[in-house]
Design an enzyme around this catalytic site. Sequence first.
Site, PDB file in Angstrom:
ATOM      1  N   MET A   1      -6.742   7.285 -11.516  1.00  5.82           N
ATOM      2  CA  MET A   1      -6.666   8.155 -10.567  1.00  5.82           C
ATOM      3  C   MET A   1      -5.114   8.366 -10.156  1.00  5.82           C
ATOM      4  SD  MET A   1      -7.069   5.785  -7.001  1.00  5.82           S
ATOM      5  CE  MET A   1      -5.910   6.889  -6.093  1.00  5.82           C
ATOM      6  N   CYS A   2      -4.841   9.499  -9.699  1.00  2.00           N
ATOM      7  CA  CYS A   2      -3.465   9.581  -9.016  1.00  2.00           C
ATOM      8  C   CYS A   2      -3.566  10.326  -7.665  1.00  2.00           C
ATOM      9  CB  CYS A   2      -2.823  10.653 -10.144  1.00  2.00           C
ATOM     10  SG  CYS A   2      -3.405  12.017 -10.255  1.00  2.00           S
ATOM     11  N   ARG A   3      -2.571  11.309  -7.499  1.00  2.00           N
ATOM     12  CA  ARG A   3      -2.686  11.886  -6.241  1.00  2.00           C
ATOM     13  C   ARG A   3      -3.602  13.048  -5.942  1.00  2.00           C
ATOM     14  NH1 ARG A   3       0.601  16.462  -3.718  1.00  2.00           N
ATOM     15  NH2 ARG A   3       0.695  15.845  -1.376  1.00  2.00           N
TER      16      ARG A   3
ATOM     17  N   ILE B   1      -6.325  10.709  -4.695  1.00  3.67           N
ATOM     18  CA  ILE B   1      -6.209  10.183  -3.505  1.00  3.67           C
ATOM     19  C   ILE B   1      -6.189  11.145  -2.332  1.00  3.67           C
ATOM     20  CG2 ILE B   1      -3.837   9.494  -3.009  1.00  3.67           C
ATOM     21  CD1 ILE B   1      -4.480   6.596  -2.169  1.00  3.67           C
TER      22      ILE B   1
END
Length: 104
Positions: free
Chosen positions: A61-63, A90
């Site tokens: 995951m990342c932004r 996120i």
Amino acid sequence: MNEITVQELKEKIDKGEDFQLIDVREDFEYETSNLGGQLIPLGGVVIESEKISKDKPVVVMCRSGKRSAAAIMQLEQLGFTNLSNLRGGILAWQAEIDPELNVY
């Protein structure tokens, strides 16, 4: 590339499924808000690939989902076949699961 939605990730967490969550954002982003995953910033994902499981599902995951997709492409070159990208990152988690989550 395999993708997983934030709803599917929440189900995995709620069911206590055995998987690894890797967060490829930078330290300051992780400190602002995180989902409890292991922090391995994108720039170090190949160098630190030994910290990533090959024996169980891994959600990256990342932004927003772009850096995690880049990380998965790099890791697949190393032979990883058990990776899923968190679609929307996120930001999607905050929008769909936890509106109180502090995002930037």
